[in-house]
Motif scaffolding. Structure first.
Motif, PDB file in Angstrom:
ATOM      1  N   THR A 258       1.062  -1.533  -0.118  1.00  0.00           N
ATOM      2  CA  THR A 258      -0.022   0.444   0.058  1.00  0.00           C
ATOM      3  C   THR A 258       0.746   1.288  -0.295  1.00  0.00           C
ATOM      4  OG1 THR A 258      -1.685  -1.076   1.019  1.00  0.00           O
ATOM      5  CG2 THR A 258      -1.927   1.411   1.322  1.00  0.00           C
ATOM      6  N   ALA A 259       0.626   1.844  -1.097  1.00  0.00           N
ATOM      7  CA  ALA A 259       1.556   3.137  -1.005  1.00  0.00           C
ATOM      8  C   ALA A 259       0.658   4.678   0.222  1.00  0.00           C
ATOM      9  CB  ALA A 259       1.654   4.151  -2.606  1.00  0.00           C
ATOM     10  N   ARG A 260       1.815   4.946   0.437  1.00  0.00           N
ATOM     11  CA  ARG A 260       1.711   6.033   1.886  1.00  0.00           C
ATOM     12  C   ARG A 260       2.407   6.712   2.135  1.00  0.00           C
ATOM     13  NH1 ARG A 260      -0.095   1.670   6.645  1.00  0.00           N
ATOM     14  NH2 ARG A 260       0.623  -0.344   4.832  1.00  0.00           N
ATOM     15  N   GLU A 261       2.109   7.841   2.753  1.00  0.00           N
ATOM     16  CA  GLU A 261       3.106   8.507   3.185  1.00  0.00           C
ATOM     17  C   GLU A 261       2.809   9.210   5.080  1.00  0.00           C
ATOM     18  OE1 GLU A 261       2.874  12.118   4.334  1.00  0.00           O
ATOM     19  OE2 GLU A 261       0.898  12.569   3.439  1.00  0.00           O
ATOM     20  N   GLY A 262       3.335   9.403   6.086  1.00  0.00           N
ATOM     21  CA  GLY A 262       2.766  10.040   7.201  1.00  0.00           C
ATOM     22  C   GLY A 262       2.053   8.636   7.951  1.00  0.00           C
ATOM     23  N   LEU A 263       2.825   7.966   7.989  1.00  0.00           N
ATOM     24  CA  LEU A 263       2.613   6.548   8.504  1.00  0.00           C
ATOM     25  C   LEU A 263       3.570   6.147   9.575  1.00  0.00           C
ATOM     26  CD1 LEU A 263       4.809   3.248   6.581  1.00  0.00           C
ATOM     27  CD2 LEU A 263       5.021   6.457   6.008  1.00  0.00           C
ATOM     28  N   ALA A 264       3.233   5.180  10.151  1.00  0.00           N
ATOM     29  CA  ALA A 264       3.919   4.364  11.748  1.00  0.00           C
ATOM     30  C   ALA A 264       4.573   3.635  11.017  1.00  0.00           C
ATOM     31  CB  ALA A 264       3.289   4.422  13.201  1.00  0.00           C
TER      32      ALA A 264
ATOM     33  N   ARG B  44      -5.384   6.584  10.492  1.00  0.00           N
ATOM     34  CA  ARG B  44      -4.644   7.759  11.234  1.00  0.00           C
ATOM     35  C   ARG B  44      -3.680   8.143  10.442  1.00  0.00           C
ATOM     36  NH1 ARG B  44      -7.935   8.013  14.086  1.00  0.00           N
ATOM     37  NH2 ARG B  44      -8.263   7.899  16.487  1.00  0.00           N
ATOM     38  N   SER B  45      -3.673   9.024   9.512  1.00  0.00           N
ATOM     39  CA  SER B  45      -2.114  10.042   9.015  1.00  0.00           C
ATOM     40  C   SER B  45      -1.330  10.750  10.012  1.00  0.00           C
ATOM     41  CB  SER B  45      -2.720  10.076   8.206  1.00  0.00           C
ATOM     42  OG  SER B  45      -3.499  11.194   8.105  1.00  0.00           O
TER      43      SER B  45
ATOM     44  N   GLY C 139      -3.002   7.913   2.340  1.00  0.00           N
ATOM     45  CA  GLY C 139      -3.014   7.858   0.563  1.00  0.00           C
ATOM     46  C   GLY C 139      -3.885   7.985   0.076  1.00  0.00           C
ATOM     47  N   ALA C 140      -4.454   7.519  -0.603  1.00  0.00           N
ATOM     48  CA  ALA C 140      -5.187   7.943  -1.996  1.00  0.00           C
ATOM     49  C   ALA C 140      -6.457   7.184  -2.066  1.00  0.00           C
ATOM     50  CB  ALA C 140      -4.996   6.826  -2.636  1.00  0.00           C
TER      51      ALA C 140
ATOM     52  N   THR D 286       7.697  13.684  -6.553  1.00  0.00           N
ATOM     53  CA  THR D 286       7.125  13.207  -7.532  1.00  0.00           C
ATOM     54  C   THR D 286       5.735  12.722  -7.381  1.00  0.00           C
ATOM     55  OG1 THR D 286       8.582  11.900  -7.793  1.00  0.00           O
ATOM     56  CG2 THR D 286       9.263  13.557  -8.682  1.00  0.00           C
ATOM     57  N   THR D 287       5.672  11.464  -6.528  1.00  0.00           N
ATOM     58  CA  THR D 287       5.167  11.086  -5.974  1.00  0.00           C
ATOM     59  C   THR D 287       4.530  10.965  -4.612  1.00  0.00           C
ATOM     60  OG1 THR D 287       6.753   9.031  -7.729  1.00  0.00           O
ATOM     61  CG2 THR D 287       5.027   8.324  -5.703  1.00  0.00           C
ATOM     62  N   SER D 288       2.759  11.723  -4.845  1.00  0.00           N
ATOM     63  CA  SER D 288       1.946  11.909  -3.511  1.00  0.00           C
ATOM     64  C   SER D 288       2.462  10.608  -2.358  1.00  0.00           C
ATOM     65  CB  SER D 288       0.975  11.895  -3.735  1.00  0.00           C
ATOM     66  OG  SER D 288       0.828  12.831  -4.309  1.00  0.00           O
TER      67      SER D 288
END
Length: 498
Positions: free
Chosen positions: A61-67, A110-111, A82-83, A323-325
């Motif tokens: 799963t693509a994501r940011e702000g994860l733990a 949660r993010s 994520g999306a 370039t990639t969210s």
């Protein structure tokens, strides 16, 4: 079999230097070339062959702000953005098989999470953002049952921060509104299921890197609405409930990831608002020397990702860049060969002799850096606990011995100097913590080296009262006797043997 080298300068108390600061004898042999002394203040960087990043299986799963956290060698990627917005998704990565599996979801999406902390096999995830803003929730994951439990809420809502575990308690730093709002620092005790508010830093650290070393929490980088990305490092001591500023990072960064390997605090990636760029570079902090050094950069610039360590490898997962969210990137960093500053000697000494007995390092004799007097000091170091202990004193102060060698668990210290040169042979028994005097050497001398072959002690003497010498002797512990052997072809004062 360590041999102490000569160095014509004293060092600050607490430094263990392979050195001695005494006058040389008049040279009877050929003049030795000048030696450049090592630089003691800054440890050497990791070697290129091991100071590397490697690409691993991408996170599903693509994501940011994860733990990201670790339990029993498994890396867990939790929540994030994520999306689909704020995520409940939890995925587990097994380094041994380089594979991912899906685990039980977070109770709520949660993010901008505050990292994780593992206590007694339970993974804790505090705060983070939901659709309304920062939250006070505390979720606890049990990998053995693959279930989540909700624990007592935090005193203050918190997001865009970090977590660490000290003494079986969870420490959480964060903001009530990420880059804006109030700053909080809170401690959770699983034994009582209660939170306590603690003192906060005087400097903004929204989206910092966090690590714990030696019972202290390290908080590096970050920013807020009114302050650009910074390189600041602040350290929290639970014993005093106080923060102390330490050496700044080489690179200002917010949204980096932090992890600890072998007593070093690694900080990688992030975003620099000063240059408006995502970062690839990484650096490591040594708390003993209060210094940063650059280490290998990873291939994908990114920020707001998660990191955790398994053994001596750091795993960096997810994130975002220009370039990639939302990224699925998963990379591992191998520390490899690197110098780490450890606990200082209880007694400062210059030019001691050293050898290992079992799993401990013994440092004996040498001279005082203040009085230049030979020392009777014996000190042992335990790597597992990074601690020193004073051991039984030498029968007399000794410096410049012909090395120190261990045979069958007994440390032998031949020759050396105490005013003049000595012909003594002292033997230390670690099991009884005692020294005994063995048969004297055929002739006094020191500044040499020694080693063991076939259960016998071979001693190469480098100098005596007349100057440099070429002398080799063999000592048999079974018979307590010496035998003179053929001399070496050249002079080896202050040499080493192995």
């Amino acid at each position: 079999m360590s041999r102490v080298m000569r160095l014509g300068a004293l060092v600050a108390p607490g430094w263990l230097m392979v050195a001695m600061a005494c006058a040389e004898p008049d040279a009877l042999g050929p003049e030795r070339p000048a030696e450049a002394p090592p630089e003691p203040g800054v440890p050497l960087a990791a070697t290129a062959s091991t100071n590397v990043w490697a690409t691993k299986a991408a996170m599903p799963t693509a994501r940011e702000g994860l733990a990201v956290g670790v339990v029993n060698g498994i890396v867990y990627a939790i929540g994030g953005s994520g999306a689909a917005g704020n995520l409940t998704k939890v995925e587990a990565y097994t380094p041994g098989s380089n594979t991912w599996t899906t685990r039980a979801s977070l109770p709520q999406g949660r993010s901008a999470l505050n990292g994780t902390g593992t206590i007694n096999g339970i993974l804790y995830v505090a705060g983070g953002l939901n659709s309304l803003g920062a939250t006070t929730t505390l979720y606890a994951y049990n990998p053995s049952t693959n279930t989540w439990a909700t624990k007592a809420p935090m005193v203050y809502p918190s997001a865009c921060g970090g977590s660490g575990v000290i003494g079986g308690r969870l420490y959480v730093y964060g903001y009530s509104g990420c880059n804006i709002g109030g700053v909080s620092f809170q401690r959770y005790d699983p034994a009582t299921n209660k939170w306590t508010a603690l003192s906060v830093t005087n400097w903004p650290h929204s989206s910092p890197a966090v690590g714990v070393i030696g019972g202290k929490l390290y908080l590096a980088g970050g920013e807020d609405t009114f302050t650009p990305t910074n390189a600041r490092l602040d350290v929290y001591d639970p014993a005093t409930d106080a923060w102390t500023s330490k050496a700044f990072m080489v690179q200002p960064r917010s949204g980096p990831a932090g992890a600890v390997i072998n007593g070093l605090f690694y900080v990688a990636g992030g975003y620099d608002s000063n240059s408006q760029s995502y970062l690839r570079n990484a650096e490591a902090y040594d708390p003993q020397s209060d210094t940063w050094r650059s280490v290998s950069a990873f291939s994908t610039a990114r920020g707001h990702f998660g990191a955790a360590t398994v053994g001596k490898k750091l795993y960096a997962v997810g994130g975002t860049n220009s370039t990639t969210s939302w990224l699925t990137t998963n990379q591992s960093y191998t520390q490899g060969d690197i110098w780490v500053t450890k606990a200082s000697l209880p007694t400062a000494v210059v030019g001691p002799m050293a050898a290992a007995i079992g799993s401990k390092l013994y440092v004996v004799g040498g001279i005082s850096p203040t009085t230049l007097a030979p020392l009777t000091t014996s000190q042992s170091y335990t790597p597992g606990t990074d601690t020193w202990a004073n051991r039984a004193s030498l029968p007399q102060g000794v410096s410049d011995a012909d090395g120190a060698t261990v045979i069958n668990g007994v440390l032998y210290l031949p020759g050396g100097r105490h005013g003049g040169y000595l012909n003594t042979l002292y033997a230390y028994n670690a099991s009884t913590n005692s020294w005994t005097t063995r048969a004297a050497m055929p002739a006094a001398g020191g500044l040499g080296a020694s080693g063991a072959i076939g259960g016998k002690l071979y001693v190469l003497t480098g100098a005596d009262a007349g100057g440099y010498v070429r002398r080799l002797g063999r000592y048999d512990p079974a018979t307590n006797t010496w035998t003179s052997l053929a001399p070496p072809l050249g002079y080896h004062a202050s040499g080493v043997a192995g």
